[in-house]
Design a protein around this motif. Sequence first.
Motif, PDB file in Angstrom:
ATOM      1  N   SER A  29     -11.903  -5.326  -1.253  1.00  0.00           N
ATOM      2  CA  SER A  29     -12.207  -6.478  -2.095  1.00  0.00           C
ATOM      3  C   SER A  29     -13.695  -6.526  -2.428  1.00  0.00           C
ATOM      4  CB  SER A  29     -11.794  -7.762  -1.377  1.00  0.00           C
ATOM      5  OG  SER A  29     -12.112  -8.890  -2.147  1.00  0.00           O
TER       6      SER A  29
ATOM      7  N   ARG B 209      -3.611   1.893 -10.024  1.00  0.00           N
ATOM      8  CA  ARG B 209      -2.622   0.815  -9.915  1.00  0.00           C
ATOM      9  C   ARG B 209      -2.627   0.206  -8.508  1.00  0.00           C
ATOM     10  NH1 ARG B 209       2.941   3.056 -11.572  1.00  0.00           N
ATOM     11  NH2 ARG B 209       2.588   4.141  -9.597  1.00  0.00           N
ATOM     12  N   ASP B 210      -2.737   1.053  -7.498  1.00  0.00           N
ATOM     13  CA  ASP B 210      -2.784   0.561  -6.117  1.00  0.00           C
ATOM     14  C   ASP B 210      -4.144  -0.053  -5.790  1.00  0.00           C
ATOM     15  OD1 ASP B 210      -0.175   1.321  -5.589  1.00  0.00           O
ATOM     16  OD2 ASP B 210      -0.755   3.325  -4.911  1.00  0.00           O
TER      17      ASP B 210
ATOM     18  N   LEU C  39      -6.126  -1.657  -7.760  1.00  0.00           N
ATOM     19  CA  LEU C  39      -6.234  -2.975  -8.378  1.00  0.00           C
ATOM     20  C   LEU C  39      -5.652  -4.063  -7.474  1.00  0.00           C
ATOM     21  CD1 LEU C  39      -5.328  -2.180 -12.094  1.00  0.00           C
ATOM     22  CD2 LEU C  39      -7.510  -3.047 -11.258  1.00  0.00           C
ATOM     23  N   LYS C  40      -4.619  -3.725  -6.724  1.00  0.00           N
ATOM     24  CA  LYS C  40      -4.003  -4.689  -5.816  1.00  0.00           C
ATOM     25  C   LYS C  40      -4.973  -5.103  -4.708  1.00  0.00           C
ATOM     26  CE  LYS C  40       0.568  -2.651  -6.543  1.00  0.00           C
ATOM     27  NZ  LYS C  40       1.689  -1.886  -5.910  1.00  0.00           N
ATOM     28  N   GLU C  41      -5.954  -4.243  -4.447  1.00  0.00           N
ATOM     29  CA  GLU C  41      -6.921  -4.513  -3.383  1.00  0.00           C
ATOM     30  C   GLU C  41      -8.170  -5.219  -3.892  1.00  0.00           C
ATOM     31  OE1 GLU C  41      -5.911  -3.956  -0.363  1.00  0.00           O
ATOM     32  OE2 GLU C  41      -4.077  -3.105  -1.204  1.00  0.00           O
ATOM     33  N   LYS C  42      -8.170  -5.594  -5.170  1.00  0.00           N
ATOM     34  CA  LYS C  42      -9.278  -6.352  -5.779  1.00  0.00           C
ATOM     35  C   LYS C  42     -10.600  -5.583  -5.749  1.00  0.00           C
ATOM     36  CE  LYS C  42      -7.085 -10.734  -4.618  1.00  0.00           C
ATOM     37  NZ  LYS C  42      -7.218 -12.052  -3.950  1.00  0.00           N
TER      38      LYS C  42
ATOM     39  N   LYS D  56      -9.877  -5.552 -16.535  1.00  0.00           N
ATOM     40  CA  LYS D  56      -9.455  -5.363 -15.151  1.00  0.00           C
ATOM     41  C   LYS D  56     -10.140  -4.154 -14.521  1.00  0.00           C
ATOM     42  CE  LYS D  56      -5.005  -7.664 -15.643  1.00  0.00           C
ATOM     43  NZ  LYS D  56      -3.537  -7.545 -15.514  1.00  0.00           N
TER      44      LYS D  56
ATOM     45  N   ARG E  84       4.906  -2.440   1.179  1.00  0.00           N
ATOM     46  CA  ARG E  84       4.295  -3.747   1.389  1.00  0.00           C
ATOM     47  C   ARG E  84       5.366  -4.830   1.387  1.00  0.00           C
ATOM     48  NH1 ARG E  84      -1.236  -3.571   0.755  1.00  0.00           N
ATOM     49  NH2 ARG E  84      -2.024  -1.670  -0.210  1.00  0.00           N
TER      50      ARG E  84
ATOM     51  N   GLU F  91       8.466 -10.820   4.024  1.00  0.00           N
ATOM     52  CA  GLU F  91       7.321 -11.464   3.373  1.00  0.00           C
ATOM     53  C   GLU F  91       7.178 -12.908   3.846  1.00  0.00           C
ATOM     54  OE1 GLU F  91       7.284 -11.033  -0.849  1.00  0.00           O
ATOM     55  OE2 GLU F  91       7.746  -8.888  -0.789  1.00  0.00           O
TER      56      GLU F  91
END
Length: 204
Positions: free
Chosen positions: A9, A27-28, A30-33, A55, A115, A149
Amino acid sequence: MYPIHVDLSGKEVVVAGGGPVAYRKIRDLLKEKAIITVISIDAVKEIQELHEQSKLTWISREVKSNDFEKAFLIVAATNLNEVNAEIANKVNENQLINVADQTQLGNFIIPSVVRRGKLVLSVSTSGASPSLSILIKKELQQMYSKDYESYLEFLFECRTIIKNEIPKIKRKALLTELTDPVFLHDVNKRYGYKKTLLNKKFVT
């Protein structure tokens, strides 16, 4: 290799390459900011769209050695083996680098990941067989349903209550109770248990 989970992050990540392989990595990421910069003369449509949406930043040119000076993590994913190898040779030894087509040149590999909210399961064959990693990933996806989840959120909330409100001598037993399989699929039991904790019925 030593397995760790890294918080990206706000960290600067540079991806060399704009093809399908680079996009899968992006793509992966981006999920981690992460703050992502892509350097490649050309880029697939998906990367271009991410750039237009702000982005990530796409710089349309060839890679330069100083592109990686401030990067926390680097992904070498161009379509030229020699370029990827050159990038690996020039980065700082204290930086993290993944070389897509020559994993032995980098200092970390990207595992297959499953995940389920706060639950993160990673699989790696240390480069021996990416195909096997994918098969194991599919097995894990079936073993660990999406119920995990909300279950992990329940565990997190209850653990927070226990740590803050319950006498230390009783915490271990309560934390063990939380892992009872009965809570995995039964939302009502979760609600009841959490309500009991909030009412502090365990407090002496």
